[in-house]
Design a protein around this motif. Structure first.
Motif, PDB file in Angstrom:
ATOM      1  N   ILE A 246     -32.112 101.890   3.840  1.00 49.11           N
ATOM      2  CA  ILE A 246     -31.999 101.683   2.436  1.00 49.11           C
ATOM      3  C   ILE A 246     -33.331 102.001   1.665  1.00 49.11           C
ATOM      4  O   ILE A 246     -33.211 103.117   0.576  1.00 49.11           O
ATOM      5  N   PRO A 247     -34.408 101.760   1.947  1.00 53.26           N
ATOM      6  CA  PRO A 247     -35.757 102.172   1.568  1.00 53.26           C
ATOM      7  C   PRO A 247     -35.719 103.826   1.317  1.00 53.26           C
ATOM      8  O   PRO A 247     -36.032 104.329   0.343  1.00 53.26           O
ATOM      9  N   ASP A 248     -35.511 104.482   2.748  1.00 55.38           N
ATOM     10  CA  ASP A 248     -35.627 105.652   2.540  1.00 55.38           C
ATOM     11  C   ASP A 248     -34.684 106.282   1.524  1.00 55.38           C
ATOM     12  O   ASP A 248     -34.867 107.526   1.019  1.00 55.38           O
ATOM     13  N   ALA A 249     -33.361 105.886   1.483  1.00 54.90           N
ATOM     14  CA  ALA A 249     -32.335 106.282   0.619  1.00 54.90           C
ATOM     15  C   ALA A 249     -32.869 106.297  -0.974  1.00 54.90           C
ATOM     16  O   ALA A 249     -32.878 107.178  -1.851  1.00 54.90           O
ATOM     17  N   LEU A 250     -33.507 104.912  -1.217  1.00 56.13           N
ATOM     18  CA  LEU A 250     -34.036 104.935  -2.558  1.00 56.13           C
ATOM     19  C   LEU A 250     -35.117 106.096  -2.658  1.00 56.13           C
ATOM     20  O   LEU A 250     -35.138 106.521  -4.215  1.00 56.13           O
ATOM     21  N   ALA A 251     -35.991 106.291  -1.761  1.00 58.53           N
ATOM     22  CA  ALA A 251     -37.043 107.177  -1.910  1.00 58.53           C
ATOM     23  C   ALA A 251     -36.523 108.708  -2.080  1.00 58.53           C
ATOM     24  O   ALA A 251     -37.383 109.536  -2.631  1.00 58.53           O
ATOM     25  N   HIS A 252     -35.320 108.828  -1.585  1.00 61.51           N
ATOM     26  CA  HIS A 252     -34.795 110.338  -1.962  1.00 61.51           C
ATOM     27  C   HIS A 252     -33.861 110.291  -2.776  1.00 61.51           C
ATOM     28  O   HIS A 252     -32.936 111.333  -2.934  1.00 61.51           O
ATOM     29  N   GLY A 253     -33.890 109.443  -3.797  1.00 63.27           N
ATOM     30  CA  GLY A 253     -33.176 109.490  -4.968  1.00 63.27           C
ATOM     31  C   GLY A 253     -31.680 108.951  -5.126  1.00 63.27           C
ATOM     32  O   GLY A 253     -30.833 109.084  -6.146  1.00 63.27           O
ATOM     33  N   ALA A 254     -31.468 107.938  -4.093  1.00 63.84           N
ATOM     34  CA  ALA A 254     -30.106 107.555  -4.168  1.00 63.84           C
ATOM     35  C   ALA A 254     -30.163 106.151  -5.109  1.00 63.84           C
ATOM     36  O   ALA A 254     -31.341 105.610  -5.213  1.00 63.84           O
ATOM     37  N   GLU A 255     -29.108 105.905  -5.600  1.00 60.58           N
ATOM     38  CA  GLU A 255     -29.119 104.502  -6.230  1.00 60.58           C
ATOM     39  C   GLU A 255     -28.035 103.432  -5.410  1.00 60.58           C
ATOM     40  O   GLU A 255     -27.120 103.887  -5.076  1.00 60.58           O
ATOM     41  N   ILE A 256     -28.816 102.285  -5.607  1.00 60.58           N
ATOM     42  CA  ILE A 256     -28.080 101.310  -4.799  1.00 60.58           C
ATOM     43  C   ILE A 256     -27.660 100.275  -5.719  1.00 60.58           C
ATOM     44  O   ILE A 256     -28.357  99.608  -6.501  1.00 60.58           O
ATOM     45  N   ARG A 257     -26.332  99.890  -6.058  1.00 60.99           N
ATOM     46  CA  ARG A 257     -25.979  99.262  -7.369  1.00 60.99           C
ATOM     47  C   ARG A 257     -25.112  98.041  -6.545  1.00 60.99           C
ATOM     48  O   ARG A 257     -24.200  97.804  -6.244  1.00 60.99           O
ATOM     49  N   PRO A 258     -25.733  96.909  -6.728  1.00 58.79           N
ATOM     50  CA  PRO A 258     -25.366  95.683  -6.020  1.00 58.79           C
ATOM     51  C   PRO A 258     -24.526  94.846  -7.037  1.00 58.79           C
ATOM     52  O   PRO A 258     -24.197  95.298  -8.092  1.00 58.79           O
ATOM     53  N   ASP A 259     -23.841  93.823  -6.808  1.00 61.52           N
ATOM     54  CA  ASP A 259     -23.131  92.928  -7.363  1.00 61.52           C
ATOM     55  C   ASP A 259     -22.185  93.653  -8.058  1.00 61.52           C
ATOM     56  O   ASP A 259     -21.738  93.481  -9.272  1.00 61.52           O
ATOM     57  N   SER A 260     -21.297  94.675  -7.600  1.00 63.75           N
ATOM     58  CA  SER A 260     -20.310  95.790  -7.991  1.00 63.75           C
ATOM     59  C   SER A 260     -19.254  95.720  -7.082  1.00 63.75           C
ATOM     60  O   SER A 260     -19.076  96.309  -5.906  1.00 63.75           O
ATOM     61  N   HIS A 261     -18.214  95.162  -7.338  1.00 63.98           N
ATOM     62  CA  HIS A 261     -16.995  94.876  -6.654  1.00 63.98           C
ATOM     63  C   HIS A 261     -15.999  95.921  -7.151  1.00 63.98           C
ATOM     64  O   HIS A 261     -15.425  96.026  -8.009  1.00 63.98           O
ATOM     65  N   VAL A 262     -15.703  96.926  -6.299  1.00 58.81           N
ATOM     66  CA  VAL A 262     -14.993  98.085  -6.512  1.00 58.81           C
ATOM     67  C   VAL A 262     -13.760  97.621  -6.414  1.00 58.81           C
ATOM     68  O   VAL A 262     -12.959  96.995  -5.360  1.00 58.81           O
ATOM     69  N   SER A 263     -12.782  98.009  -7.372  1.00 57.73           N
ATOM     70  CA  SER A 263     -11.306  97.417  -7.352  1.00 57.73           C
ATOM     71  C   SER A 263     -10.287  98.490  -7.275  1.00 57.73           C
ATOM     72  O   SER A 263      -9.251  98.042  -7.026  1.00 57.73           O
ATOM     73  N   ARG A 264     -10.677  99.684  -7.176  1.00 54.71           N
ATOM     74  CA  ARG A 264      -9.789 100.639  -7.190  1.00 54.71           C
ATOM     75  C   ARG A 264     -10.548 102.099  -7.129  1.00 54.71           C
ATOM     76  O   ARG A 264     -11.451 102.347  -7.548  1.00 54.71           O
ATOM     77  N   VAL A 265      -9.875 102.884  -6.214  1.00 53.60           N
ATOM     78  CA  VAL A 265     -10.447 104.254  -5.881  1.00 53.60           C
ATOM     79  C   VAL A 265      -9.524 105.186  -6.757  1.00 53.60           C
ATOM     80  O   VAL A 265      -8.230 105.084  -6.923  1.00 53.60           O
ATOM     81  N   LEU A 266      -9.990 105.720  -7.642  1.00 55.40           N
ATOM     82  CA  LEU A 266      -9.289 106.573  -8.838  1.00 55.40           C
ATOM     83  C   LEU A 266      -8.859 107.904  -8.178  1.00 55.40           C
ATOM     84  O   LEU A 266      -9.728 108.592  -7.317  1.00 55.40           O
ATOM     85  N   VAL A 267      -7.459 108.417  -8.535  1.00 51.60           N
ATOM     86  CA  VAL A 267      -6.995 109.633  -7.933  1.00 51.60           C
ATOM     87  C   VAL A 267      -6.420 110.583  -9.183  1.00 51.60           C
ATOM     88  O   VAL A 267      -5.461 109.990  -9.975  1.00 51.60           O
ATOM     89  N   ASP A 268      -6.608 111.865  -8.972  1.00 48.54           N
ATOM     90  CA  ASP A 268      -5.777 112.702  -9.937  1.00 48.54           C
ATOM     91  C   ASP A 268      -4.444 112.857  -9.269  1.00 48.54           C
ATOM     92  O   ASP A 268      -4.496 113.572  -8.240  1.00 48.54           O
ATOM     93  N   ASP A 269      -3.199 112.580  -9.641  1.00 51.70           N
ATOM     94  CA  ASP A 269      -1.975 112.792  -9.168  1.00 51.70           C
ATOM     95  C   ASP A 269      -1.539 114.295  -9.104  1.00 51.70           C
ATOM     96  O   ASP A 269      -0.887 114.723  -8.282  1.00 51.70           O
ATOM     97  N   ARG A 270      -2.209 115.150 -10.156  1.00 44.66           N
ATOM     98  CA  ARG A 270      -1.656 116.540 -10.283  1.00 44.66           C
ATOM     99  C   ARG A 270      -2.341 117.342  -9.034  1.00 44.66           C
ATOM    100  O   ARG A 270      -1.665 118.081  -8.337  1.00 44.66           O
ATOM    101  N   THR A 271      -3.751 116.699  -8.414  1.00 45.25           N
ATOM    102  CA  THR A 271      -4.323 117.560  -7.602  1.00 45.25           C
ATOM    103  C   THR A 271      -4.290 116.734  -6.119  1.00 45.25           C
ATOM    104  O   THR A 271      -4.672 117.400  -5.016  1.00 45.25           O
ATOM    105  N   GLY A 272      -4.117 115.413  -6.345  1.00 51.29           N
ATOM    106  CA  GLY A 272      -4.199 114.677  -5.072  1.00 51.29           C
ATOM    107  C   GLY A 272      -5.793 114.358  -4.553  1.00 51.29           C
ATOM    108  O   GLY A 272      -5.732 113.908  -3.457  1.00 51.29           O
TER     109      GLY A 272
END
Length: 556
Positions: A246-272
Motif C-alpha cells: 500500500i505505501p508504494d501504491a500511494l507513492a505512485h498515485g493510487a487512492e485508497i478509499r477506506p470505509d467504502s462498502h461497494v454495493s454493486r458493479v455497474l454495467v451498460d446493458d447495451r455493450t455488456g
C-alpha cells in the motif's frame, strides 16, 4: 544492482515507512491523490487485501489511475492494534452472514478480514507456495480441477513476492524445491517439540517459510517474538499489504478509499461492459466511474457482489450465465492437536507457524483418500486455548486446571486439502444487512474424502507429539482459509473467470482474489493470491490481455 536495489526498483514500501518510532506514514496518506466520484479512472479495485493491494500497487506503478475501495478502515498499527486477544476482533469481518449445509463453516477470525490489508492483517504470516501438482489434479488423479494456467506461470511472481515481503525460511525440498531470501528464524519451545518429534518419527520438517523479517528490512524492524501475530503486528515485522504494497501504491498515485462498502458493479446493458461501482460511505450512496473494475473481495463477498449486480442483460448476476458464481467454494480442514509436556513450552513466544512439513502434501497411492495435508506449529493464545479445552467437554474446575497448565502444552495444526464440490456455494439470503442488501448464505458439506484426510492428519500430528515425549494429547476439529466461489477455468461452463482473471462475458471486469482458485492444495493461500494478482497486473500492463480489456487513457 544489489538485491535490495532490485526490490526497491519495483516496490519501495519498506523504505517509505517512517523512522521516527511511529509505524504509519500519516503524511503519505494525507497527501495521497484523491479522485472525485465523477472522475472516470482507469481502474476501480474492490478490496485492499492480498490480491487487491498487489494489483493496485503494480498498476499504479505502470501509470494507471487507480482507486482501491475497502469496506473497512485504514488501520493505524499504533492506534488500532492491541496486545489483547479479545480486543482484536475488530480485525475480522463481522457483518452478518448465513451458514448452512451438513457441515456449516464458522466465518470470521480465521478466514476473513476487514479493513485495508484484509485478512493478511491477522493471518499467521505463513507463506508457502502451491505445488506444481496442484494445477493438474483432474488430469493426473481424477479429482479436483485443472487450472487454465501452470505452476510455471506463477513461479517468477512467487520469487518476486518472496523478496518483497520478505520470506524467511530454510531451503524447501517439496513441490518445486527452492530457497528463500532471508535465513530462518530461531525457533521457540513449540518449534523444538515439532523438530524433535518429527526427527524421531522419521518425518522431514523445515523452519519457515514466514513473511516475517529476520533482521531489518528497509525501515521495517525485525521480529520481537511478542506472540500476537494473529492480532495484528504492531511492530510491522510481519508482512501485510498495509505495509508491503500500500505505501508504494500511494507513492505512485493510487487512492485508497477506506470505509467504502461497494454495493454493486455497474454495467451498460447495451455493450455488456462495466462502467464503475456504487458504494456506501457514512450511510450515503456514491457512484465511482471507471474504465474497468477488479473485484478482490474474497470468497464470500466477491460472489455476493456479482449476484447483487444483476441487470436486465445479466439477470442472474455478472458472470453467472452458466450458474457458476458462488460454486466450488472450499475450506481447508484445519485440525489442531496439542500435547502436554513436563517442561514449560510457552508456545506463544514466537510466530505461530515456525516449523512445518509437507511430507504428506501429495497423494499417497496406498491410501484410501486423494490429495493430502501439511503440518505446522500453531500457538493458540489463552482464549483460543480455552476453546480447545472446552471442545473436549471440560468445564468448571477441570477447565481452570487446563488453563493453569497452558505453558506446558505444544500445539500443531494441519491444513487438509478439501476437494471442490459444486454444491458448496454462496447464494443470496432473504436476510438483509445494515445497508439493506441481501447477505451471503454459505452452504458447506464435507465429502468422505475430506473426513478421511482429517483423521489421517490428526494421526500424523499425534505421532509427532508422542514421539517428542507428550503424555496427553487433545485435538479440536476446525476449518481455515476460504478459496473458490468464482473459479478460473478454460470455459464459461466451468467457471467465472478466464486465465487472465477476466469475467466471462464481461470484457472489462476482473477478479483477483482467492475466489478464483480452482483447487487449494494443502498450503496457506496468501502468497498464491498475491502471485496471481501480480501475474494479472503484468499481463494487463504489458498488453498481453486482449485489447477489449482496459488500459490507461492514451495508452497504445
Amino acid at each position: 544492482m544489489t538485491f535490495y536495489g532490485n526490490i526497491r526498483s519495483r516496490n519501495e514500501s519498506a523504505w517509505l515507512l517512517p523512522t521516527d518510532g511511529s509505524r504509519t506514514d500519516h503524511r503519505l496518506r494525507a497527501d495521497m491523490r484523491r479522485y472525485a466520484d465523477h472522475d472516470e479512472v482507469d481502474l476501480v479495485v474492490v478490496g485492499a487485501g492480498a490480491g487487491g493491494s498487489v494489483l493496485t500497487q503494480r498498476l499504479a506503478r505502470a501509470g494507471w489511475s487507480v482507486i482501491c475501495l475497502d469496506a473497512g478502515p485504514f488501520w493505524d498499527p499504533d492506534a488500532d492494534w492491541v496486545s489483547d486477544e479479545r480486543a482484536s476482533h475488530t480485525l475480522y469481518w463481522t457483518d452478518p452472514r448465513q451458514i448452512g449445509g451438513a457441515d456449516p463453516v464458522p466465518l470470521g477470525s480465521n478466514n476473513s478480514g476487514r479493513g485495508v490489508g484484509g485478512s493478511m492483517i491477522h493471518y499467521a504470516g505463513y507463506t508457502p507456495r502451491f505445488h506444481p501438482s496442484d494445477f493438474r489434479t483432474r488430469t493426473t488423479e481424477g479429482v479436483g480441477a485443472d487450472w487454465p494456467i501452470a505452476y510455471s506461470d506463477l513461479r517468477p511472481h512467487y520469487e518476486q513476492l518472496e523478496a518483497e515481503l520478505p520470506v524467511a525460511g530454510q531451503d524447501w525440498p517439496w513441490g518445486d524445491p527452492h530457497g528463500y531470501p532471508h535465513h530462518p528464524h530461531r525457533v521457540s519451545g513449540n518449534g523444538e517439540i515439532f523438530l524433535r518429534g518429527a526427527a524421531a518419527a522419521g518425518i522431514t520438517a523445515r523452519v519457515g517459510p514466514v513473511a516475517i523479517t529476520n533482521g531489518r528490512f528497509g525501515n521495517r524492524p525485525h521480529c520481537i517474538y511478542r506472540g500476537f501475530c494473529l492480532q495484528g503486528c504492531k511492530v510491522n515485522a510481519k508482512a501485510s499489504p498495509l505495509i508491503t504494497h500500500i505505501p508504494d501504491a500511494l507513492a505512485h498515485g493510487a487512492e485508497i478509499r477506506p470505509d467504502s462498502h461497494v454495493s454493486r458493479v455497474l454495467v451498460d446493458d447495451r455493450t455488456g461492459r462495466v462502467t464503475g461501482v456504487t458504494y456506501l460511505r457514512a450511510g450515503v450512496e456514491h457512484r465511482q466511474w471507471a474504465r474497468a473494475v477488479a473485484v478482490a473481495g474474497y470468497s464470500i463477498e466477491t460472489p455476493r457482489l456479482l449476484l447483487l449486480s444483476a441487470s436486465p442483460r445479466f439477470p442472474d448476476g455478472l458472470g453467472n450465465d452458466h450458474d457458476q458464481v458462488g460454486r466450488y467454494l472450499m475450506v481447508q480442514g484445519a485440525p489442531q492437536t496439542a500435547g502436554r509436556f513436563d517442561d514449560e513450552i510457552r508456545m506463544y513466544k514466537a510466530p505461530p507457524p515456525e516449523v512445518s512439513s509437507e511430507q504428506f502434501y501429495e497423494t499417497d497411492p496406498g491410501k484410501p483418500y486423494r490429495r493430502g495435508w501439511s503440518i505446522q506449529t500453531v500457538s493458540p493464545l489463552p482464549i483460543t486455548w480455552a476453546e480447545h479445552v472446552t471442545a473436549q467437554g471440560h468445564w468448571g474446575e477441570p477447565l481452570r486446571e487446563y488453563m493453569r497448565d497452558y505453558v506446558h502444552w505444544a500445539t500443531l495444526g494441519a491444513l487438509c486439502e478439501f476437494l471442490p464440490d459444486p454444491d458448496n456455494r454462496v447464494t443470496l439470503a432473504e436476510e438483509k444487512d445494515r445497508h439493506g442488501l441481501p447477505v451471503a448464505h454459505f452452504a458447506y458439506t464435507q465429502t468422505s474424502n475430506d473426513r478421511l484426510l482429517m483423521r489421517a492428519a490428526q494421526d500424523s500430528m499425534e505421532t509427532i507429539l508422542h514421539a517428542a515425549g507428550a503424555g496427553e494429547v487433545i485435538t479440536i476439529d476446525r476449518y481455515a482459509h476460504l478459496v473458490g466461489g468464482a473459479r478460473m477455468a478454460d470455459r464459461p461452463q466451468d467457471g467465472v473467470v478466464d486465465a487472465d482473471h477476466r469475467v466471462f462475458g464481461v470484457p472489462n471486469l476482473f477478479i483477483v482474489d482467492g475466489s478464483v482458485l480452482p483447487t487449494q492444495g494443502a498450503a496457506n493461500p496468501a502468497l498464491t493470491i498475491m502471485a496471481l494478482a501480480a501475474r494479472a497486473a503484468h499481463r494487463l500492463t504489458t498488453r498481453r490481455v486482449h485489447a477489449a480489456a482496459a488500459a490507461p487513457a492514451g495508452a497504445s
